[in-house]
Every structure is written in structure tokens, then in C-alpha cells.
Design a protein around this motif. Sequence first.
Motif, PDB file in Angstrom:
ATOM      1  N   ASN C  38       0.818  -1.199   0.000  1.00  0.00           N
ATOM      2  CA  ASN C  38       0.000   0.000   0.000  1.00  0.00           C
ATOM      3  C   ASN C  38       0.862   1.263   0.000  1.00  0.00           C
ATOM      4  O   ASN C  38       1.215   1.793   1.054  1.00  0.00           O
ATOM      5  N   LEU C  39       1.207   1.751  -1.189  1.00  0.00           N
ATOM      6  CA  LEU C  39       1.975   2.983  -1.264  1.00  0.00           C
ATOM      7  C   LEU C  39       1.169   4.153  -0.714  1.00  0.00           C
ATOM      8  O   LEU C  39       1.723   5.160  -0.289  1.00  0.00           O
ATOM      9  N   ALA C  40      -0.140   4.012  -0.774  1.00  0.00           N
ATOM     10  CA  ALA C  40      -0.998   5.127  -0.353  1.00  0.00           C
ATOM     11  C   ALA C  40      -0.967   5.327   1.162  1.00  0.00           C
ATOM     12  O   ALA C  40      -1.597   6.250   1.675  1.00  0.00           O
ATOM     13  N   HIS C  41      -0.239   4.508   1.859  1.00  0.00           N
ATOM     14  CA  HIS C  41      -0.105   4.669   3.304  1.00  0.00           C
ATOM     15  C   HIS C  41       0.443   6.052   3.638  1.00  0.00           C
ATOM     16  O   HIS C  41       0.084   6.661   4.629  1.00  0.00           O
ATOM     17  N   GLY C  42       1.353   6.548   2.768  1.00  0.00           N
ATOM     18  CA  GLY C  42       1.924   7.866   3.004  1.00  0.00           C
ATOM     19  C   GLY C  42       0.874   8.963   2.953  1.00  0.00           C
ATOM     20  O   GLY C  42       0.908   9.902   3.748  1.00  0.00           O
ATOM     21  N   VAL C  43      -0.078   8.854   2.022  1.00  0.00           N
ATOM     22  CA  VAL C  43      -1.091   9.904   1.976  1.00  0.00           C
ATOM     23  C   VAL C  43      -2.082   9.748   3.118  1.00  0.00           C
ATOM     24  O   VAL C  43      -2.682  10.723   3.551  1.00  0.00           O
ATOM     25  N   GLN C  44      -2.238   8.534   3.625  1.00  0.00           N
ATOM     26  CA  GLN C  44      -3.107   8.379   4.789  1.00  0.00           C
ATOM     27  C   GLN C  44      -2.500   9.088   5.992  1.00  0.00           C
ATOM     28  O   GLN C  44      -3.200   9.686   6.806  1.00  0.00           O
ATOM     29  N   TYR C  45      -1.175   9.024   6.073  1.00  0.00           N
ATOM     30  CA  TYR C  45      -0.444   9.788   7.090  1.00  0.00           C
ATOM     31  C   TYR C  45      -0.699  11.286   6.891  1.00  0.00           C
ATOM     32  O   TYR C  45      -1.001  12.015   7.836  1.00  0.00           O
ATOM     33  N   MET C  46      -0.616  11.723   5.617  1.00  0.00           N
ATOM     34  CA  MET C  46      -0.806  13.133   5.314  1.00  0.00           C
ATOM     35  C   MET C  46      -2.228  13.577   5.643  1.00  0.00           C
ATOM     36  O   MET C  46      -2.443  14.657   6.183  1.00  0.00           O
ATOM     37  N   ILE C  47      -3.199  12.747   5.313  1.00  0.00           N
ATOM     38  CA  ILE C  47      -4.596  13.079   5.606  1.00  0.00           C
ATOM     39  C   ILE C  47      -4.783  13.279   7.105  1.00  0.00           C
ATOM     40  O   ILE C  47      -5.436  14.231   7.545  1.00  0.00           O
ATOM     41  N   GLY C  48      -4.172  12.400   7.893  1.00  0.00           N
ATOM     42  CA  GLY C  48      -4.280  12.544   9.340  1.00  0.00           C
ATOM     43  C   GLY C  48      -3.734  13.875   9.808  1.00  0.00           C
ATOM     44  O   GLY C  48      -4.324  14.563  10.638  1.00  0.00           O
ATOM     45  N   ALA C  49      -2.571  14.264   9.240  1.00  0.00           N
ATOM     46  CA  ALA C  49      -1.957  15.524   9.645  1.00  0.00           C
ATOM     47  C   ALA C  49      -2.841  16.702   9.258  1.00  0.00           C
ATOM     48  O   ALA C  49      -3.081  17.608  10.060  1.00  0.00           O
ATOM     49  N   TYR C  50      -3.339  16.696   8.017  1.00  0.00           N
ATOM     50  CA  TYR C  50      -4.176  17.791   7.547  1.00  0.00           C
ATOM     51  C   TYR C  50      -5.468  17.893   8.338  1.00  0.00           C
ATOM     52  O   TYR C  50      -5.899  18.977   8.718  1.00  0.00           O
ATOM     53  N   LEU C  51      -6.114  16.741   8.568  1.00  0.00           N
ATOM     54  CA  LEU C  51      -7.380  16.773   9.291  1.00  0.00           C
ATOM     55  C   LEU C  51      -7.184  17.285  10.711  1.00  0.00           C
ATOM     56  O   LEU C  51      -7.956  18.107  11.193  1.00  0.00           O
ATOM     57  N   THR C  52      -6.138  16.797  11.382  1.00  0.00           N
ATOM     58  CA  THR C  52      -5.871  17.256  12.750  1.00  0.00           C
ATOM     59  C   THR C  52      -5.656  18.763  12.763  1.00  0.00           C
ATOM     60  O   THR C  52      -6.210  19.479  13.601  1.00  0.00           O
ATOM     61  N   ALA C  53      -4.851  19.252  11.804  1.00  0.00           N
ATOM     62  CA  ALA C  53      -4.571  20.687  11.771  1.00  0.00           C
ATOM     63  C   ALA C  53      -5.833  21.484  11.472  1.00  0.00           C
ATOM     64  O   ALA C  53      -6.126  22.487  12.132  1.00  0.00           O
ATOM     65  N   ALA C  54      -6.591  21.031  10.472  1.00  0.00           N
ATOM     66  CA  ALA C  54      -7.763  21.793  10.047  1.00  0.00           C
ATOM     67  C   ALA C  54      -8.865  21.764  11.110  1.00  0.00           C
ATOM     68  O   ALA C  54      -9.405  22.805  11.499  1.00  0.00           O
ATOM     69  N   ILE C  55      -9.203  20.556  11.582  1.00  0.00           N
ATOM     70  CA  ILE C  55     -10.254  20.456  12.602  1.00  0.00           C
ATOM     71  C   ILE C  55      -9.804  21.134  13.887  1.00  0.00           C
ATOM     72  O   ILE C  55     -10.581  21.819  14.565  1.00  0.00           O
ATOM     73  N   GLY C  56      -8.506  20.963  14.198  1.00  0.00           N
ATOM     74  CA  GLY C  56      -7.990  21.614  15.393  1.00  0.00           C
ATOM     75  C   GLY C  56      -8.098  23.123  15.314  1.00  0.00           C
ATOM     76  O   GLY C  56      -8.451  23.788  16.287  1.00  0.00           O
ATOM     77  N   ALA C  57      -7.797  23.672  14.125  1.00  0.00           N
ATOM     78  CA  ALA C  57      -7.887  25.122  13.956  1.00  0.00           C
ATOM     79  C   ALA C  57      -9.337  25.573  14.099  1.00  0.00           C
ATOM     80  O   ALA C  57      -9.635  26.585  14.730  1.00  0.00           O
ATOM     81  N   TRP C  58     -10.246  24.801  13.515  1.00  0.00           N
ATOM     82  CA  TRP C  58     -11.663  25.148  13.575  1.00  0.00           C
ATOM     83  C   TRP C  58     -12.203  25.032  14.999  1.00  0.00           C
ATOM     84  O   TRP C  58     -12.966  25.867  15.474  1.00  0.00           O
ATOM     85  N   ALA C  59     -11.788  23.970  15.697  1.00  0.00           N
ATOM     86  CA  ALA C  59     -12.298  23.758  17.051  1.00  0.00           C
ATOM     87  C   ALA C  59     -11.505  24.515  18.100  1.00  0.00           C
ATOM     88  O   ALA C  59     -11.901  24.600  19.252  1.00  0.00           O
TER      89      ALA C  59
END
Lengths: 342, 388, 311
Positions: C38-59
Motif C-alpha cells: 500500500n503505497l498510499a499509506h503515506g497519503v493516509q499519514y498526510m490526511i491525518g496531519a491535515y485533518l488534525t490541523a484543520a479540525i484543530g484550527a476550527w475547534a
Amino acid sequence: MTELSMPTKPALESQAPDGAMPATRINASSRFCATTGPAKWLLPLLLLSALTIAPFIGAGSAFMLSLLARAMILAIAALGLSMLVGGAGLASLGQAAMLGIGAYSVAILDLNGITEGAAVFPVAILAGGLFAFLTGLVVLRTNGIAFIMITLAFGQMTYFLASSVSSLGGDDGYTLYGRTLLFGSKVLRDRLVFYFVCLGTMATVWMILAALLESRFGRVLRAARQNPIRVQALGLSPYPFRLLAYTVSGAVAGLAGGLLANATAFVSPAALSWGRSAELLFMVILGGSGRLAGAVIGALVMVLLEEILAENLTYWRLLYGPLLVAIVLIRGGEFGRRKRHA
Amino acid sequence: MQRRMVLGGVAATALLPSVGRAQPAGVKIALVSTLSGPGAALGNQIRDGWLLGVKLRDGKLGGLTAETLVIDDELKPDSAVTKATAAVERDKVDFVAGVVFSNIMQAIARPVVESETFLISANAGPSTFAGKGCNPYIFVASYQNDQPHAAMGQVAQDEGYKRVFILVPNYQAGKDSAAGFKSRYKGEVVDEVYVPLNQMDFSAEVAKIAAAKPDALFAFMPGGLGINLVRAYRQAGLGHIPFLSCFTVDESTLPAHGDAAVGLFTTSTWAPDFNNEASRKFVSAFEDTYGYVPGSYAAHAYDVASLVDAALKQAGGTADKAKLRAALETASFASVRGNFRFGPNHFPVEDFYLCKGVKRPDGKFATATVRKVLSNDPGAYTAECRMG
Amino acid sequence: MTLQLLLVQLLNGAQLGIILFLVAAGLTLVFGVMNFINLAHGVQYMIGAYLTAAIGAWAGSFWIGLLLALPTCLAIGLLLEFLVFRHLYDRNHLDQVLVSFGVILTIEEGMRALFGSAPLNVPRPEGMDGGVMIMPGLLFPTFRLAIIAAGLMVAGLLWLVVDRTRVGMRIRAGATHPAIVAVLGVDIRHLFMLVFGFGAMLAGFAGGMAGPVLAVQPGMGDSVLILAFVVIVIGGVGSIRGAFVAALLVGVVDTLGRASIPDLLRLFMAPPDARQTGGALASMLVYIAMSVILAFRPAGLFPVRPTGPMA
């Protein structure tokens, strides 16, 4: 013959003396070059004919010529890789190293005032082949995912090395002021001539590799991919055959690198990046790793598709990515074959 | 290559026949910029600054309708060469502008120059083109790559720092920056550390800096590298060591730095708080149009648009190359940097300022001028240029 | 380098290693259990980072961002599995590689379209300001200690689940003989979905935790992905224990290499050359180490024997 694909193998298999990792053998079709007789020549003939007449039926602009030339150069490198992947079952993520070495050979010779093609191209081929041979001695002792990773490692090390050599421009790259001379003449400067040189080279490499794969050498190679134990039982060691295949693919990539340096008139470490290696591997997979023609198809499709999409859309990868996925899913396994569990 | 047609008026579109140099009513510019990948934040600024310059002139430069082809080089030199070659050969552009990164500029210089098209850089200024490799068709309107680093070296020298720690990435621009800094800083260099371009975690380097206890740190860490470094720096409690940097703390990365970057120093040719009319107009128009604070990248690109506009007016169009070149060399326009002139090697002779990161009252982050460091600096390579 | 500095660098290396372990654990699980690259594992890592940052900023809170990002990552992982990857379990590795590459391109471009190309600002984790003074003038941030703690907890959790629970038993069995397990009435598809989703969530967690420490930008997954592959190959594909040891090894080797090689080279070379060559050599060090290890142990340090991932 069973497709050997389970996470664990029967006891005999797991004692493979060449240290093969049982769980991750790279699996390509057992029916490499399966079609026989005249049908085998049909597809390559069609492709080559199409490319020959393309400049005269609408793709004659300077832009299209250089685009197709670039596609064909990458196809040459992909052909070498296809022999490795489909023939020997070795998926290398380090081909860009040989490609880059070929390109840098042109740069280094240019730095020293040598621009004659009769010297430059053989050097590029030799350099690529030599590098492949030396690294192959180490790399071919592994198999499966370990093989992929070690080829990647060597590719990366070459990349870091090239980035740190200042006299060749380091990371900024080296500009070539003039294409390689061919027996003293600047004929390669003409775009159409260069296009046909690339086409001719691609056709020649293709034929040579096809012949290699059909020969006894190729048969042993393919047999070793499917069942190394059996090959050894027959008294042959797969290792020298694989080493030769690896060296040849390196030499082919070196040749492609020499042509690439001419095409872009510029050589930089970016040519050695693992992204480039991955791109070559994808071309092979996309076109179908079961046959050499797949490399050419894959190269043409990827280069042209990227160009068409990027031309018209901002976020073109949003379309390109799913397209790649769809092509692979729809195409089915190699000729419809599927892995089997247990 | 993304075709972004920016034309003056709809009528003009209908009247324009197929493109070619014989086209008297318009001027075509290829804007080469990095619009994907890590360098995209800078590339976006250059594109936006240029487009604003054209827009504020009603889509005309020098009275001619301006058509901009925006090209994404993706930070891939061979891809950039193909696209630039297409632009000059197939689309027959009159100018190639933009270029964020030096390696891209090196790559496209040859095809552009060989087709006798003018290449005007809004950012990259490699020394190759400033000295022996200077070329009648190449203009750099930003600065020579070594200059901001040399300016920071001057700052360190002026401030009396005896021991400085240097931290740069391990590629050509990094090496040039260390060399540039040392060209004016004559104190002791405690250590010079070269980090890989894809470095993620700076805790090891930060520990080294803490152990060395220098008077100041000089860092050149563009993009994500800078963000990681500043964060590690602050979290490790090293904020008391002056942070002298170039291209590390600027408007392209300040939004991501946030409060961590306030008080950190950088050198630049320009800051958004410059007090001349052209600059004020630029900043307010930019923020109104694009909603973010422009950095020097956008400012330089805007200046390139002004330059092209003035040069076209002076030369009376694109027909006469020699006239156009002379016009580019001598054109006077209202630069956001105040006075602007080219040196004999087609690089600017300009002032450099010490700036630092601040938080504006409206909550956005920007750089603010502290003081002028260098006046009318021609750069170190002018003497080597032998242009006729 | 003093002993104190050396110990500090070791700690830094361990912390980098823990982040790598968090990424590699999910990758090796999916690879080992489902034989799926699963090469896409790297983007799953990236999605986690982006979501945490975005939701964290919003909340307004990092921790809330992380908490909400995790189930989202799980959902996205399951969606990907259902839409795309499920059809590839039967296919050869090369096809899996190309498809996951296509997924990477799509998701990275999507992130770029949504969030732009500039690095994202990550909210500071509350309650984690300040640090421990591990050396005069040097603080070791509390949050980095939290990362180490999280990594150790995850390692323990994984061991517990895979080795001591029924689900873990089924996973191990499914890795060895999927057909027989299916015949025994266990839904293999269901199991694989579970493993894949969990792997995605683990990657997302790693991304979320890494956000405050590293930059959050498109392409952040690529460099991590390569190192993660290096880790699982050194550790032995499918082995969680191997991933843990290898990750720590890679983290420490990389950190110590960068910290000390230029200085070591200065014993033989003039300082400017030593620094630049040292920099290049330090970059290569991890790959050299991997090549050496693979030369002697091609199956990795902890090769997975037929009994499964925790053997």
C-alpha cells in the motif's frame, strides 16, 4: 504451473538457497511473450509504423516532435526495465540511476570538450552497464521487496552524490550547449532527424531485447523467475543470468540517458530521482509487464496523457490518478491471470 | 502547461487572429513558475504579483494587450525545458518571465535565449548569469542569489557577533548562501552544518546549536524546512539566540510559522510596510484581490510587469529587439522598491534591508523593516560580465 | 561531542524512530497480513496531519482535532479499501503498486486543491508547552515526550491485540492460510477490511501527532513513506516487533549520522569539504545501513515465520 503467490510457501520453497523472501515474490505473468508466430509481431509493427508516419500526419510541429522523442527515450529505458520485470521477475526501483549516469556521461564528456557521438554514446552505454553490473553483484543476492528497496537505495545514493558535485552544477544542473555530434556533423540538431534517431534506436533496442528473451538465455531467465529451485535442479544457477539481464537493462538505460541529455540539453540530479525510477516502473506496469510492447505503450500513454491533461486542467492529477487506477483495474491481471491464495 | 488567457477586453479576443509575431495588437508573455509541490507557495506569489501588475493596467502592457501563459514547471528541470521550448517555439511568446528556482532558470535559459526571447527573472538570480555567463537576453529583476545572504553577513558584522553558527541545506543554493554570508561576515564561524533537502526533524541540529552556544544563528531554510527549524528552535527554548535568516521567515511561510516567527530576522529588498506610493498601492491592491499578504516574490513579479510596461512604451512595441533591450536596460518606472536600475550585467543595483517577522493589528503576519543594511549594492559578480 | 550531547542526540533519534514506527506499523500490518503493497499509506499519514490541523484550527484545540481526525481517517481508509483496494488483493504486487500510486496522485492533488500548497499552520497542543531541561540551554519539548509515550503505548496495544485476542488470532490465521480460515466460517473480507482500516487510522494518528513537530504540506507523506519502507524491510515484512526495532534503529542512525559524520570527517578532510561531503554521506547513511543489513539478512531482522506477525 501454479502461480507462486501465497504468503507462505510449501516447505521446499521456503528453503530457497538464494535467500528469497517467501512472502513477497514479485509476481508477473508466467505467460511472458506468450503469443507465438506472426501475431507476436503485429503489435510492435503497428506501434512502430504509427510512430514513423506520425510526424507527417499532424504531429510534425517542433513541440510534438520533442514530446514524442521524449516519450520514446523513456520507452527505451522502460524496455530495459520490462525485460527485468517481466522476464526475470525483478522489479527495480533504481533504473533512474543508470539513466542519470548515461545523461551525466554526456555532461562530463562535454565538460572535457568531447562531443562526438561515436565516443559519447558508447561511453553512456558502458557507464550504465558497468554501474548496473557492479551494483547487481550486490543487489541480486536479494529478492522480492528487499530487491526493490536495495535498488532504490542505490538510486538514492547516486542522486545524493550527483547533487553534491559542484563542477557539474550540483543541484542546479549542467547545461549542454550543443547536441552531440554524429560523426562530426551537427545533424542531431534537426528535430526531425533526432526524432527518427530516437525511433530507430528504440526499434533496434526492442528487437535486440526480444531476441534475447527468445533465446536460451531468455528461457532460463523466465524459468528462474517462475521456479528457481527447478532451474537449479537442472544444473543452472539463476544468478549469472539475472546479473546479465540486470547489466543489459543498465546499459539500455545508459543509452536512453545519453539521448535524454541531448533531448533536454540539460542534465540535473532530478534525472536520478526515485520519482523517475518509479515513473519508469509505472510505464512498464501500465502497458502490461507481460510483454516488451507494454513498456512502449506505457511510456507513450503516460507522457501523452500527462501532456493532454496538464494542458487543459489546473488540477489535472485529479483526473490522471483515477484514470491510472481505472486502466489497471479494467485491464485485469496479466492476460486475466489472478493470484491464488492457499 | 496551463493556458491562462488574460486579455484586455472581450472585443480584443474576437479580433485576435492566430498567434504569431506579426501580431501588432498584443504582447505574449510566458510566466514560468512553480505551482505544484513544495515550492508552490513562492510560485503562487510570483504568478499573482505578475497578474496583478497586468490587471492594474487594464490588461495592457505598454499599451499592447497582454496575454499571459502560465506555465507550471513543477520544479522539474526537464519538464520546464519542454514547456519553455514550446512557449517560445509554438506559442511564440515575446517574453519569458517568472522563474522561482535557479535550477529551472539554468535549464530554460538556453532554449529561451537561443530563440532570441527575453528572459526576465522575478526571483532566481544565479551567479552564472551575473558574471561570465551574462547574456543580452537575460534580465534579473530581483537580486543576485548571494546578495541577501551577504547583506545578512553585513548585519552580523555590524552587530558585533563574534561567533556565528551556520545552518543551510545541502544543495547549490545552500552552499552559495553560506559563501555569501561569509563574504561580509568576518567573525568566527563556529560550525557550518549542511542538512539534507528533505530533512524533517531538526532536533539534532538544534541540540548542536545549543551545545555550541553561538552569539547568533545564520540559517537559509526555504519553505517547509524553515517551518520545521523555527518550530524546533522555539520549542527547544533557543529563542534568546538571535535568528538571522534569509528566505526562511517571509510572507510565504509566515502564515504557517504563526507566532513562532515574530521577532526573527531576515534580509530583503522589500517589505510590505515600505512607504512609497507604488508599494502602498501594490500591497493594498494585492491584499484586496488575493486575500493574503504579499512577500518580496510577489513584489518583484509586480515590478517585472511594471518594467515590461515601461520598456514597451519606450521602445514602441516588440518589433525591434535591440531597441527593446535598450529600453529594458534603461526604462524608468515606479518600482515598489523605490528607485530601481539595472547594473551593466542586467542585475539590479539596489538597497537591502534588515527586516523581522511581526504580527499586524489585523492578525496577519508580515515582515517589517528594521533598517537599511546595504545601499546600491551591485552584487559580487558585476566585474566579470563582458557584455558588449 | 560531549557525552551529554550524545545522550541528547540519542533521545532525538529515538523520538524520530517512534514517529517512523507509528507509520511503519500500519504499513507492515497491511503488507504482512494481506500481502498488499500500500503505497498510499503515506497519503493516509498526510490526511491525518491535515485533518488534525484543520479540525484543530476550527475547534480551537489540537486534541479535539486529533480525536475527531482519527475516526475520519478510519472512514477514509475503509472507503478506499471498498472502492479501490479490495479488487486488488488477488492481483500481483506490481498492479497494486501502480493503483496505490494513482490513489496518491489523486489524494495529494485533492489536498492541494482544498488547502493550497503552502504549509499549514498547526495549533499548538494545549497543556504541552514547555519542556524538560535536558542540557544547559536546551529544552526537550513535552510534546515530544508525549509522542514517545504514544508510540510505546501503540506498540504495547498492537502486541496485546495481535498476540492475545481472538481478533488477533484470526488476523494471524488469515495471514497464514486465508482459504482455510474462510472455510472455518470466518469472513476473510471482513477481516482484511478491519486490518486495512486500522492501518489507515494508525497512519492518520502518526500524521496527527507529527503535525506539531514537522511541517504539514503536500508531499509530506512521500519522504516518510520511503523511510517507512526502509524500516519494514529492515525489520522484516509483517513483523511488528521488527518494525519497532528497525524504526528505532533508523531514527537513531539517521540522527547520530547527521550529528556526527561531518565532525568525524573533519579529522581527515579540510573543514568545508568535510561539511559538504559529510552532509551528503549522512543522507546516504540510512540506505547504506539498509543495504548492509539486507546483504546479511535478506529477510530482515525479524523474518516472519509461518506463525504470523508477532512471531
